[in-house]
Design a protein around this motif. Sequence first.
Motif: not given
Length: 276
Positions: A111-112, A136-137, A139, A144, A146-147
């Motif tokens: 994630h970011n 990746p995370v 949705s 959670c 984000e990315i």
Amino acid sequence: MNTSEIEKMLDDALDLGIAIYTATGGEPLLRNDIDKILKMAKDRFYTMLVTNGLLLNNIDLSNVDLLTISLDTLDRIKFYRITGVDALQRVIEAVKWASRRVDTCINVVLHNSNIDEIENLVNFAESCNVGITFEPVSSYFKGCPEIDKEGLKRAMLKLLSLKKDFKCIWNSREYLKLVYSGRRFNCQSHLLLRVNPDGEVISPCYDVDYVKAGNLKSKSLKSILKSREYLKGCQIARNCGNCYLICYVEPSMIFTNLKWLLEFCTSFLKRWRLDG
């Protein structure tokens, strides 16, 4: 489900030809009977355990074929923000302890806030002689982090480059390329049988969790898998939101893409030779 109910489920799964058992969660090590469950599974299947690592020293790892430890950061403050506990060092020590006892893999959800740690995490895995995977995370899980798309693309390019030199990266190249491209894939979610702790067999996709096919406390596994409710869930899953969860993407591509299958077999044989 109690221990005896789980044993019956395992017997039924074996009779149906299921070959792999994964204990995951939540946190499976919170169960007092987890050693018994893993022993029963090991006697029947290739057995995998997914855990946060905090309770690892309480179990018998001889009943596990592959251990996956969730670890998203090597930064103590970030770890606390992500997990809510100040326990990074405990997890690091758990990884090192487990690596001497069982095939171990670290799984990182990108994630970011941790995308800048990819190389550090890979180096850590290499130093511990364990595998590492990245995804990746999703949705699907509320709350959670984000990315962003561009950050994810840069991360996949970074991993593709690192994979040339680091054998510890277990993601296939085809997986990394798929995530980079943002393409859809032919998801075979029915390859995974999902059973909740209360015995509910649910749809094989996080996008359709609400479809419950039946409970193993009152119905046989075989009858549930043949039920209209279960088939309905499988049908709905064909039009999912296109996640990139490794547990769905990699098996799906093995069964639908010859190139992916060849890469998987080659990678497996290389790891087997190194271990041997």
